[in-house]
Motif scaffolding. Structure first.
Motif, PDB file in Angstrom:
ATOM      1  N   UNK A   1       0.525  74.856 -42.509  1.00 55.14           N
ATOM      2  CA  UNK A   1       0.781  75.866 -41.258  1.00 55.14           C
ATOM      3  C   UNK A   1       0.688  75.569 -40.920  1.00 55.14           C
ATOM      4  N   UNK A   2      -1.193  76.066 -40.878  1.00 55.62           N
ATOM      5  CA  UNK A   2      -2.419  76.577 -39.888  1.00 55.62           C
ATOM      6  C   UNK A   2      -2.208  75.406 -38.829  1.00 55.62           C
ATOM      7  N   UNK A   3      -2.601  74.004 -39.697  1.00 56.47           N
ATOM      8  CA  UNK A   3      -2.700  72.961 -38.515  1.00 56.47           C
ATOM      9  C   UNK A   3      -1.261  72.799 -37.380  1.00 56.47           C
ATOM     10  N   UNK A   4      -0.191  73.057 -38.526  1.00 55.16           N
ATOM     11  CA  UNK A   4       0.781  72.774 -37.361  1.00 55.16           C
ATOM     12  C   UNK A   4       0.889  74.135 -35.955  1.00 55.16           C
ATOM     13  N   UNK A   5       0.725  75.205 -36.619  1.00 53.43           N
ATOM     14  CA  UNK A   5       0.211  76.161 -35.561  1.00 53.43           C
ATOM     15  C   UNK A   5      -0.642  76.566 -33.950  1.00 53.43           C
ATOM     16  N   UNK A   6      -1.778  75.672 -34.995  1.00 52.97           N
ATOM     17  CA  UNK A   6      -2.283  75.166 -33.311  1.00 52.97           C
ATOM     18  C   UNK A   6      -1.978  74.011 -33.124  1.00 52.97           C
TER      19      UNK A   6
ATOM     20  N   UNK B   1      -0.535  75.444 -28.842  1.00 58.04           N
ATOM     21  CA  UNK B   1      -0.739  74.876 -27.341  1.00 58.04           C
ATOM     22  C   UNK B   1       0.481  73.969 -26.891  1.00 58.04           C
ATOM     23  N   UNK B   2       1.236  73.767 -26.679  1.00 55.65           N
ATOM     24  CA  UNK B   2       2.723  72.468 -26.470  1.00 55.65           C
ATOM     25  C   UNK B   2       3.577  73.483 -25.248  1.00 55.65           C
ATOM     26  N   UNK B   3       4.289  73.235 -24.764  1.00 56.93           N
ATOM     27  CA  UNK B   3       5.065  74.106 -23.205  1.00 56.93           C
ATOM     28  C   UNK B   3       6.226  74.648 -24.256  1.00 56.93           C
ATOM     29  N   UNK B   4       7.149  73.568 -24.630  1.00 56.85           N
ATOM     30  CA  UNK B   4       7.741  74.122 -26.006  1.00 56.85           C
ATOM     31  C   UNK B   4       8.102  73.713 -26.361  1.00 56.85           C
TER      32      UNK B   4
ATOM     33  N   UNK C   1       3.882  62.440 -46.607  1.00 54.64           N
ATOM     34  CA  UNK C   1       3.388  61.706 -46.081  1.00 54.64           C
ATOM     35  C   UNK C   1       3.483  63.873 -44.854  1.00 54.64           C
ATOM     36  N   UNK C   2       2.141  63.543 -43.776  1.00 53.69           N
ATOM     37  CA  UNK C   2       1.993  64.477 -43.383  1.00 53.69           C
ATOM     38  C   UNK C   2       2.128  63.373 -41.759  1.00 53.69           C
ATOM     39  N   UNK C   3       3.295  63.631 -40.777  1.00 55.43           N
ATOM     40  CA  UNK C   3       3.839  63.150 -39.808  1.00 55.43           C
ATOM     41  C   UNK C   3       3.532  63.205 -38.483  1.00 55.43           C
ATOM     42  N   UNK C   4       3.267  62.357 -37.731  1.00 64.48           N
ATOM     43  CA  UNK C   4       2.650  63.255 -36.337  1.00 64.48           C
ATOM     44  C   UNK C   4       4.050  61.846 -35.173  1.00 64.48           C
ATOM     45  N   UNK C   5       4.490  62.340 -34.605  1.00 65.01           N
ATOM     46  CA  UNK C   5       4.955  60.990 -33.759  1.00 65.01           C
ATOM     47  C   UNK C   5       4.772  61.660 -31.917  1.00 65.01           C
TER      48      UNK C   5
ATOM     49  N   UNK D   1      -2.772  65.772 -30.133  1.00 61.02           N
ATOM     50  CA  UNK D   1      -2.179  66.526 -31.372  1.00 61.02           C
ATOM     51  C   UNK D   1      -2.772  66.089 -32.383  1.00 61.02           C
ATOM     52  N   UNK D   2      -3.556  64.509 -32.849  1.00 59.56           N
ATOM     53  CA  UNK D   2      -4.108  64.701 -34.061  1.00 59.56           C
ATOM     54  C   UNK D   2      -5.665  65.315 -34.452  1.00 59.56           C
ATOM     55  N   UNK D   3      -6.317  65.784 -32.809  1.00 57.63           N
ATOM     56  CA  UNK D   3      -7.781  66.545 -32.861  1.00 57.63           C
ATOM     57  C   UNK D   3      -7.430  67.618 -32.955  1.00 57.63           C
ATOM     58  N   UNK D   4      -5.606  68.081 -32.648  1.00 52.66           N
ATOM     59  CA  UNK D   4      -5.529  70.013 -32.601  1.00 52.66           C
ATOM     60  C   UNK D   4      -5.059  70.581 -34.256  1.00 52.66           C
ATOM     61  N   UNK D   5      -4.863  69.250 -34.166  1.00 53.48           N
ATOM     62  CA  UNK D   5      -4.269  69.262 -35.842  1.00 53.48           C
ATOM     63  C   UNK D   5      -5.439  69.927 -36.625  1.00 53.48           C
TER      64      UNK D   5
END
Length: 343
Positions: free
Chosen positions: A244-249, A253-256, A322-326, A336-340
């Motif tokens: 939850x903390x990683x996602x919040x980071x 930072x995103x626009x929407x 798995x935790x997934x980012x696309x 995104x990887x760096x911010x997570x």
């Protein structure tokens, strides 16, 4: 209306594998389909057929080299996999549309993990499995509802199925769920389908080829800054603890930030409408079909550490999380990887 199987067989990426093919569905029904309606309607000599096939293969040669170098067989075999996969999606779609927004007439059950399941999930998966086994009896199948289906403990080719990804959306009448179909060859996803049967939208990804939506090529869009990105996740309530903390980071930072699309968010990313999708706790049947679609559209999909997503399927395999980012843009993916900052 033409079935999506026929419609999708028209582009050059789907070449015929037989002149008269049929598949068996439950209740003794048979589904007949033509691998290429163009060739059915033209009086071509053998030499002209060969010329057309050769021309198509040359036009796709750069993309096809990856498939051939991986030892997956010739174009003919890959196209046969695609034809059957589309038929599998068609069959699942028939079942799902029959039950969609009819939940007053059927029971909603809770599985051991408390996620909902319906007769639509189970019947759709049964229809999908029957078609695959009819066409490829030596292939294995791993379905969300029934697990491993194969006499052997291991198989070179494994189909991974999720009849309704987003059952909560399905039972609440929201047409943003999807049917997911993946074909693995020695653990690698070589074919993936994201199908939305109510909207009749189908994204198809094949290793080494451009991804398509209803037969038309799609591509991700350029967005190299988190501050300009549109982010999707199914629900912020699905994250907990460090995740939850990683996602919040990233979210901050995103626009929407946007919510509520299940697998449909990844399809929108492949079509260039969304820039980033981040989720945690996905099972293999939730993400394996997404990989060829997103990569074939020019995007990137990985774990939160930036590693390749990989799952070995066998009779002993557990559907681990798995935790997934696309992302549609490689620079955005790295940001995104760096911010997570996932350990």
């Amino acid at each position: 209306m033409l079935s999506q199987t026929k419609f999708l067989s028209r582009p050059s990426t789907f070449l015929p594998f037989s002149s008269d093919s049929s598949i068996h569905l439950p209740n003794n029904r048979r589904l007949h389909f033509s691998a290429n309606p163009y060739l059915d309607n033209l009086d071509l000599t053998t030499s002209r057929r060969s010329a057309i096939t050769s021309k198509r293969m040359i036009s796709n040669s750069q993309l096809s080299n990856q498939i051939l170098s991986d030892g997956l067989g010739d174009e003919h075999e890959i196209d046969r996999f695609a034809e059957v996969a589309n038929s599998v999606a068609d069959a699942a779609g028939e079942v799902i549309r029959r039950y969609f927004r009819k939940n007053k007439s059927f029971e909603i059950l809770d599985k051991e993990d408390l996620s909902p399941v319906t007769i639509a999930d189970r019947t759709a998966e049964e229809s999908m499995v029957s078609i695959i086994l009819e066409n490829f009896p030596s292939h294995a199948i791993y379905g969300e509802e029934n697990g491993w289906t194969c006499k052997e403990k291991f198989a070179d080719y494994v189909w991974v199925l999720d009849p309704i990804d987003g059952t909560k959306s399905f039972i609440t009448g929201k047409p943003l769920f999807g049917t997911l179909i993946a074909l693995l060859h020695k653990g690698k996803p070589i074919l993936g389908i994201i199908d939305q049967p109510v909207l009749r939208e189908r994204w198809v990804g094949i290793s080494g080829r451009k991804s398509t939506l209803n037969g038309e090529e799609v591509s991700t869009r350029t967005c190299s800054k988190l501050s300009q990105a549109y982010l999707y996740t199914t629900s912020p309530h699905l994250f907990s603890g460090a995740a939850e903390e990683a996602f919040a980071r990233v979210r901050n930072k995103v626009k929407v930030p946007l919510y509520g699309c299940d697998c449909y968010a990844y399809a929108l990313l492949a079509s260039g409408f969304v820039d980033l999708v981040i989720e945690s706790g996905l099972k293999p049947y939730d993400f394996l079909a997404l990989i060829p679609v997103i990569e074939g559209a020019g995007g990137v999909i990985s774990t939160w550490k930036g590693h390749q997503l990989h799952w070995e399927a066998s009779s002993l395999s557990l559907a681990t999380s798995f935790n997934v980012v696309a992302a549609g843009d490689r620079e955005l993916h790295q940001q995104a990887i760096d911010s997570l900052q996932w350990p």
